[in-house]
Every structure is written in structure tokens, then in C-alpha cells.
Design a protein around this motif. Structure first.
Motif, short mmCIF file in Angstrom:
data_model
loop_
_atom_site.label_atom_id
_atom_site.label_comp_id
_atom_site.label_asym_id
_atom_site.label_seq_id
_atom_site.Cartn_x
_atom_site.Cartn_y
_atom_site.Cartn_z
N ASN A 22 0.95 -1.06 -0.07
CA ASN A 22 0.03 0.14 0.05
C ASN A 22 0.93 1.25 -0.02
O ASN A 22 1.96 1.43 0.35
N CYS A 23 0.48 2.48 -0.60
CA CYS A 23 0.87 3.85 -0.64
C CYS A 23 0.07 4.56 -0.60
O CYS A 23 -0.98 4.65 -1.10
N SER A 24 0.28 5.53 0.54
CA SER A 24 -0.69 6.75 0.68
C SER A 24 0.40 8.13 0.31
O SER A 24 1.57 8.04 0.92
N GLU A 67 -9.00 9.37 -2.33
CA GLU A 67 -8.37 9.02 -1.11
C GLU A 67 -6.87 9.05 -0.94
O GLU A 67 -6.10 8.73 -0.09
N HIS A 69 -4.45 7.17 -2.41
CA HIS A 69 -3.85 5.80 -1.92
C HIS A 69 -3.84 4.96 -3.26
O HIS A 69 -4.74 5.17 -4.17
N SER A 71 -2.41 0.86 -4.56
CA SER A 71 -1.97 -0.48 -4.14
C SER A 71 -1.38 -1.01 -5.37
O SER A 71 -1.73 -1.10 -6.31
#
Lengths: 110, 114
Positions: A22-24, A67, A69, A71
Motif C-alpha cells: 500500500n501507498c498513501s 483517497e 491511495h 496499491s
């Protein structure tokens, strides 16, 4: 707080498992990049996304702009997938200058 | 060449010495980027060239670091009076210019300052 956060930092898996990284991010972007780095330093671009979803072989990348975000998924993982996976964003109007996450170290065992 | 080429691949130098790292981007790529990666960290931006000019040098840590790209192709990153904290992998990347392009990385130059 880093502008690009990845999780997990380290990941181990058995061959064949489905993997998600995951990456935010907290900044405005024009594109998000998923990169692969093997021992020795060389970096290879896997995906560049500005919306939606992309698929290359066993790799799938998705992004949700609202969001902030993204993935990266690896289906049917294999030991040769072992590497560091890095999320990076570019936000410039006229540049591909990247802001990098710290990477996720993946080890896939046979 | 076929890809981004960096030389030397490894450099060990003594504290206080001067170092040059070279990057040969993909032919025709107008944008060239230098990044620095310390052990266990993600790469950090140093400088970006569009053509011959440094369009953004905001990542250079101090005035010991300087980079040139006189003919809009090969670039040299120059580090004066090296310090042990300069030890890192120095990565070069190139792209077609503008935004929204695939970025191609070199293998990096591993610098160790002893």
C-alpha cells in the motif's frame, strides 16, 4: 510525516501467495509510479498511474485519487519477485521529478 | 545507448577529496534527474535538468554539490570536500521531458567516503 508513506516496510510470503503493498500520499500529484529495485541498486519502472487500474502479467496497480491511495498487487508470487518495491509520486506541471516512499522489502520463499 | 549509463559504478574516496559522477541518459531524453539514496531509505531528489539548464536544484544539500549538463546529454555530478555523510548511491534517471512519462533509471554510482 513523509509525503509518501508505504506499508508494510517488510513483507515475507510463501511462493504462490497474493501480495498487496500500500501507498498513501499527502500531496497533489500528476502521476504515481510503482518501481522495483533489486540488490545492487538498479530501479525499474513497473507502472505509472494517474487514475484507475493497470495490469502487467501478474502485477496489478490501482489508484484512488480521492483517497490519495494506491496499491500494488502481485498474484501467484514467485521467489524472483523478491525485491524492494517503491512508490513514488510526481506532482510538477512540467516535470517528472519524483518524491519517493521508503520502499517495501519483499521476500518470497519457495 | 540502450539505457541510462552511470560511471563509476563504485567509488571509494578519502574524506576531503573531490569526486565526479557521470550520467549518460537515453539518447533524445531532454529531462535528466539526479537522486541520492542512503542505506535503507528511498531516493531523495537532488537536481533536475531540462536540456542544458538546471530547472530545479532545490535538492542539492549544500554548496559542495554541483551538477552540469553542458550539451544537454551527459551530466556530471560534482562533490567537493567529500564527507563521510555523502556516502550513498547516486542515481541518475532520464525521461522524454515534461510530465507523465516513463522514467528510466541507471544502475547507480555507489560512493563510499572513508
Amino acid at each position: 510525516k513523509n509525503e509518501v508513506e508505504q506499508s508494510p516496510q517488510n513483507l515475507t510470503a510463501q511462493e504462490g501467495e497474493f501480495i498487496t503493498i500500500n501507498c498513501s500520499y499527502s500531496v497533489g500529484i500528476s502521476a504515481l509510479h510503482w518501481l522495483q529495485q533489486h540488490p545492487g541498486g538498479g530501479i525499474v519502472s513497473l507502472f505509472m498511474l494517474s487514475s484507475g487500474k493497470k495490469k502487467h502479467g501478474r502485477l496489478i496497480a490501482t489508484i484512488n485519487i480521492q483517497e490519495k491511495h494506491s496499491s500494488l498487487h502481485i498474484t501467484a508470487s514467485h521467489p524472483r519477485d523478491s525485491a524492494v518495491y517503491i512508490c513514488a509520486v510526481s506532482g510538477g506541471i512540467n516535470t517528472d521529478k519524483l518524491i519517493f516512499g521508503t520502499g517495501t522489502r519483499l521476500q518470497v520463499f519457495p | 545507448g540502450a539505457g541510462v549509463s552511470q560511471t563509476p559504478s563504485n567509488k571509494v574516496t578519502e574524506k576531503g577529496k573531490y569526486v565526479e559522477l557521470r550520467c549518460d541518459p537515453i539518447s533524445g531524453h531532454t529531462a535528466l534527474y539526479w537522486y541520492r539514496q542512503s542505506l535503507g531509505q528511498g531516493p531523495e531528489f537532488l537536481i533536475y535538468f531540462q536540456g542544458t539548464g538546471a530547472a530545479d536544484d532545490s535538492g542539492l544539500p549544500n554548496d559542495r554539490f554541483f551538477a552540469v549538463r553542458p550539451e544537454g546529454s551527459v551530466s556530471t555530478l560534482k562533490i567537493q570536500r567529500t564527507e563521510r555523510g555523502d556516502s550513498a548511491v547516486y542515481l541518475c534517471a532520464s525521461s522524454s521531458g515534461g510530465a507523465g512519462n516513463t522514467i528510466y533509471f541507471g544502475e547507480g554510482s555507489w560512493l563510499t567516503v572513508v
